[in-house]
Design a protein around this motif. Structure first.
Motif, PDB file in Angstrom:
ATOM      1  N   ALA A  63     -31.752 -13.438   1.162  1.00  0.00           N
ATOM      2  CA  ALA A  63     -30.495 -12.945   0.767  1.00  0.00           C
ATOM      3  C   ALA A  63     -30.102 -11.556   1.208  1.00  0.00           C
ATOM      4  O   ALA A  63     -28.978 -10.997   1.647  1.00  0.00           O
ATOM      5  N   THR A  88     -27.345 -18.325  -1.468  1.00  0.00           N
ATOM      6  CA  THR A  88     -27.363 -16.801  -2.121  1.00  0.00           C
ATOM      7  C   THR A  88     -26.618 -15.765  -1.189  1.00  0.00           C
ATOM      8  O   THR A  88     -25.867 -14.841  -1.712  1.00  0.00           O
ATOM      9  N   GLY A  89     -26.763 -15.950   0.103  1.00  0.00           N
ATOM     10  CA  GLY A  89     -26.320 -14.935   0.965  1.00  0.00           C
ATOM     11  C   GLY A  89     -25.032 -14.852   0.941  1.00  0.00           C
ATOM     12  O   GLY A  89     -24.194 -13.910   0.894  1.00  0.00           O
TER      13      GLY A  89
END
Length: 502
Positions: free
Chosen positions: A340, A365-366
């Protein structure tokens, strides 16, 4: 009847938000916030005087714990404080107020640097011990009044005496120029503020440790995030309201916490279970760890970066990923956190940085962090850009890049977090009253009717303890009782809405 503000799938456009305001509206905002360049300088000077008054109070409290009230060592700080009071209280009393561990000069938030925090903490802790919500110094305050006040504030034992005892003592000593207000605590906001502060402290610790020792303090951050997740489930609005606190001096710490809160709120909308939300929050909290490798003189540089300095900045995702990947003994979480950290400036179409020569699949998440990071960065005051952008303008800019820079589905979900009319926005109601958006409407079908707090009367005069309104409320005919007729760009008018969230 004036038509309510109508929105569909996007917020009012940036062009609309920046349109000239009607004459009546100008008169309203002028009374509470609008400032010319000269006005901005005046506000800065007033805030500097407020900080100086807090500093002198802190010195007096410390010294009165050691010396008697007539000791000559107190002459200079008393004289300095009296000069500040005389300047500030020329037209109305100078009031230092405490709201959930933030100090204000009247309605102005006194933003504190890390170097000033120990000084401010003495006043904050003393006010908290006595349950003081504010102290007002009139123009008639004398040096003797100030000595008696500071002496009894510092020397009496707050655990054995009530605030009323302190007031009575000052009255018997004929102190007439200083008034003390009892503190009022809003429990939900107080809890949110405490947990926000704990998370910010954890960020400060991990960055300092990373710089000085090359290690990362993980446990403190994990505890802070877990307590925030619990509150996020029950009082998301109070936490997201705190992301409106904008202070360029504490940007790195606040930004990391804000990105964490915004990411968890978005993850919650995306269906993350509670355990996964905590992991997401930790990944967001650590996303800028790579900046610990950048010299402070570069991070805090107020002017333009050189090409070498920009390269340092562009390298921070990679440096952060390397630091996190080296962590041991914490299951597989650091790997996800490293990913991330590596991706949060990459953009959905890979137009950002770092640039890659191999295929790469972005993590969820990124993708979430890209949105949360950009939103908070653009709405924040920075060392090299003191003036933030309004939340509504930022959302318009980001929505225009959905599908390119940002995941379009996540952008739509993000709007349900902060609202089509975002939290912290300054708005005008159909009653000609100004209000602050506290939280989005619970029903997305009525997204243009958020929950607001009224801050002025129809003539533009600020009101204390303004009523809070759910704009979805309807009268007996089925019509809305109140609605928004216009968004007002509070950043252009130098109006800080954050004080309504602490």
């Amino acid at each position: 009847m004036t038509e309510p503000l109508r929105t569909t799938t996007s917020v009012t456009s940036a062009a609309e938000a920046s349109q000239p305001i009607l004459t009546h509206e100008q008169s309203l905002t002028k009374k509470i916030a609008r400032g010319s360049e000269a006005g901005d300088i005046f506000d800065q000077q007033v805030l500097m005087l407020g900080t100086q008054l807090v500093t002198q109070l802190s010195i007096l409290i410390k010294m009165f714990r050691i010396h008697g009230r007539t000791n000559a060592a107190l002459d200079n700080p008393v004289e300095t404080a009296m000069t500040v009071i005389a300047t500030l209280a020329h037209e109305e009393p100078a009031s230092i107020r405490l709201q959930n561990d933030f100090l204000f000069l009247g309605q102005r938030h006194l933003k504190v640097t890390s170097a000033q925090m120990p000084v401010f903490s003495i006043v904050i802790d003393t006010f908290n011990k006595w349950n003081i919500g504010g102290v007002s110094f009139a123009s008639t305050t004398t040096a003797r009044d100030l000595r008696e006040f500071a002496f009894h504030l510092a020397s009496l034992d707050a655990t054995k005496h009530s605030l009323e005892t302190l007031r009575t003592t000052l009255y018997t000593q004929s102190v007439s120029g200083i008034a003390i207000e009892e503190r009022r605590v809003l429990r939900g906001k107080a809890t949110a503020k405490t947990r926000y502060a704990n998370a910010a402290a954890a960020v400060g610790t991990l960055i300092q440790d990373s710089r000085e020792k090359g290690t990362i303090g993980f446990k403190q951050a994990k505890r802070a995030i877990q307590s925030i997740v619990d509150l996020m489930m029950n009082d998301e609005a109070s936490l997201l309201g705190l992301t409106t606190l904008r202070c360029h001096d504490q940007y790195t710490h606040n930004h990391s916490v804000n990105v964490s809160l915004l990411s968890m709120a978005l993850g919650n909308r995306a269906g993350y279970p509670k355990v996964e939300l905590a992991d997401l929050g930790l990944a967001a909290l650590f996303h800028d760890l790579g900046k610990a490798t950048i010299p402070m003189e570069v991070l805090n540089k107020p002017g333009e970066f050189t090409e070498d300095e920009w390269q340092m900045m562009r390298n921070h995702p990679t440096e952060g990923a390397l630091s996190l990947a080296q962590m041991r003994g914490i299951t597989n979480l650091p790997g996800r956190m490293a990913s991330a950290s590596f991706e949060h400036h990459m953009n959905l179409d890979y137009s950002g940085y770092p640039k890659l020569n191999v295929p790469w699949k972005l993590s969820m998440t990124g993708r979430i962090l890209m949105i949360a990071d950009c939103y908070d960065a653009m709405t924040s005051s920075r060392v090299y850009r003191r003036e933030p952008m309004s939340p509504a303008k930022v959302l318009n800019i980001m929505f225009a890049k959905a599908g390119a820079s940002f995941d379009p589905t996540l952008m739509k979900l993000f709007m349900t977090c902060v609202g089509i009319i975002p939290i912290g926005s300054l708005v005008m109601l159909n009653t000609n009253e100004l209000a602050i958006v506290l939280k989005p409407a619970a029903d997305q079908a009525e997204a243009e009717y958020p929950y607001v707090k009224v801050i002025t009367d129809p003539s533009g005069t600020p009101v204390d303890n303004g009523r809070e309104l759910d704009l979805r409320e309807k009268d007996e005919t089925g019509e809305h009782c109140h609605w928004i007729i216009r968004l007002i760009d509070n950043t252009e008018r130098k109006f800080d809405t954050s004080r309504y969230f602490v």
